[in-house]
Design a protein around this motif. Structure first.
Motif, short mmCIF file in Angstrom:
data_model
loop_
_atom_site.label_atom_id
_atom_site.label_comp_id
_atom_site.label_asym_id
_atom_site.label_seq_id
_atom_site.Cartn_x
_atom_site.Cartn_y
_atom_site.Cartn_z
N PRO A 1 -80.14 3.41 71.46
CA PRO A 1 -81.15 2.46 71.80
C PRO A 1 -80.52 1.08 71.58
O PRO A 1 -81.06 -0.01 72.08
CB PRO A 1 -82.23 3.03 70.67
CG PRO A 1 -81.07 3.65 69.58
CD PRO A 1 -80.21 4.59 70.46
N ASN A 2 -79.34 0.90 70.78
CA ASN A 2 -78.87 -0.43 70.46
C ASN A 2 -77.37 -0.12 69.75
O ASN A 2 -77.14 0.96 69.39
CB ASN A 2 -79.79 -1.28 69.46
CG ASN A 2 -80.04 -0.45 68.35
OD1 ASN A 2 -79.03 -0.11 67.60
ND2 ASN A 2 -81.33 -0.19 67.87
N LEU A 3 -76.56 -1.29 69.95
CA LEU A 3 -75.29 -1.20 69.48
C LEU A 3 -75.10 -0.91 67.78
O LEU A 3 -74.20 -0.04 67.35
CB LEU A 3 -74.59 -2.59 69.60
CG LEU A 3 -73.06 -2.67 69.26
CD1 LEU A 3 -72.28 -1.36 70.44
CD2 LEU A 3 -72.41 -3.98 69.68
N ASP A 4 -75.95 -1.26 67.11
CA ASP A 4 -75.93 -1.04 65.74
C ASP A 4 -76.10 0.64 65.42
O ASP A 4 -75.45 1.17 64.68
CB ASP A 4 -77.18 -1.54 64.61
CG ASP A 4 -76.64 -3.09 64.62
OD1 ASP A 4 -75.57 -3.37 64.46
OD2 ASP A 4 -77.71 -4.14 64.64
N THR A 5 -77.23 0.92 66.07
CA THR A 5 -77.34 2.38 65.89
C THR A 5 -75.95 3.22 66.58
O THR A 5 -75.78 4.12 65.72
CB THR A 5 -78.75 3.04 66.61
OG1 THR A 5 -79.68 2.13 66.43
CG2 THR A 5 -79.05 4.42 66.40
#
Ligand code: FAD
Length: 317
Positions: free
Chosen positions: A187-191
């Motif tokens: 879903p996003n780079l952090d995840t």
């Protein structure tokens, strides 16, 4: 020698290559032709990709169709052994979860250990060609982190059969994949980095990245990983972009951006040679910048374009 040992020993950026096994029926000579020239640059290791079987429909003599599993690019393990024998270079087989039971994976790891292979790149693999989403083998792993755990277990001498009490310990150095522009399903780079860290916490030793064409994605990724507590080496993956078809194919297959300047230059190129020249100059500039910023390794996805990689290396070293 393990990748981590190569990195610890190196006082400057090292070179590594990645190749695909030839399609079934083709000779290993095509690999040698591909690599012979590139060996001049003394790559520290050569990765060999793994390709899962695909389901295809074949017409039977009675006119009905049946689904059969075909592995179009077998031979990863054999090629690794052949490269080690011929070039005295470290060969790194890719291992994937897709299509494999845990037992098949364990047996493959035993083969690799007996062959003296000390490194593996542990991956989940993509969804099968006929699937929208990745489906694990009924007795296999869902995520790369589970595969990492299996390799770590074997490194401790823990085999799947409980009655093997004094099992020999393997000693694999484990690489995993990372995605500077995030994995397509994340879903996003952090995840995505959160799950990357789980692979490292599980025991993986280093990361090799997906290809990218703008180094700022790599530098940002390394910074984000460090912020999230990922401290292992992060090896940048580089692939020459050398034709107009790749301008749309690469973003859709690898989920990466093609910078506008590269796009414009490629669109202006009129001949195959001119396209190669654009790809060479872009890759050369990326490499010079990565060298200036002390990247640990330049890892080249040489795939179908060994000459472009050769020309870049010739200008660098
Ligand atoms: P994972 O690390 O399992 O991640 C897959 C996705 O799931 C990500 O979105 C991640 O954020 C998420 N995720 C991870 N763990 C969890 C969790 N516990 N819970 C929920 N979500 C989670 N493919 C091949 O078939 N053969 C090859 O030889 C090959 N070589 C490659 C080499 C490199 C350097 C790279 C970057 C990719 C390679 N691939 C190869 C492609 C790779 O298999 C695909 O990108 C695949 O879709 C993801 O693999 P992974 O190991 O990154 O998976």
């Amino acid at each position: 020698m393990k990748v981590t040992e190569h990195l610890a020993k190196a006082d400057k950026t090292i070179i590594s290559l990645e190749i695909l096994p030839p399609t079934k029926g083709k000779s290993i000579e095509s690999i040698y032709t591909h690599l012979d020239k590139l060996m001049e640059f003394k790559p520290s290791f050569i990765n060999v990709t793994y390709h899962r079987a695909e389901s295809v429909f074949k017409k039977r003599s009675d006119g009905h169709f049946e689904r059969v599993e075909i592995r179009k690019r077998p031979g990863t393990v054999g090629i690794c052994a052949a490269l080690m024998n011929k070039y005295k270079v470290e060969a790194i087989p890719h291992l994937i979860c897709g299509g494999f039971s845990k037992e098949e994976t364990e047996n493959a790891l035993i083969d690799l250990h007996f062959l003296g292979i000390e490194n593996v790149l542990a991956l989940r693999g993509d969804a099968a060609a006929n699937e929208k989403f990745f489906t694990p083998h009924p007795h296999g792993h869902r995520y790369a982190e589970d595969l990492v755990k299996q390799v770590i277990d074997l490194n401790k001498g823990h085999y799947m059969e409980d009655d093997i009490l004094d099992g020999v310990k393997t000693d694999f150095c484990i690489g995993v994949a990372g995605y500077p522009e995030k994995h397509i399903e994340a879903p996003n780079l952090d995840t995505d980095i959160y799950y990357l860290k789980r692979k490292i916490d599980m025991g993986a030793d280093y990361v090799t990245t997906q290809l990218f064409y703008d180094n700022k994605h790599y530098y940002n990724y390394v910074n984000q990983c460090r912020t999230h507590g990922v401290t292992v080496p992060i090896i940048p993956g580089l692939k020459p972009l050398t034709n107009k078809r790749q301008l749309s194919m690469i973003p859709s297959v690898f989920n990466v951006d093609v910078p506008i300047d590269l796009y414009n230059e490629m669109m202006k190129a009129k001949t195959e040679e001119a396209c190669d020249q654009v790809g060479t100059e872009w890759l050369l500039a990326q490499c010079k910048d990565l060298l200036k910023n002390n990247a640990p390794v330049l890892h080249f996805y040489t795939l179908g374009k060994p000459n472009v990689v050769y020309n870049v290396l010739k200008q660098l070293f």
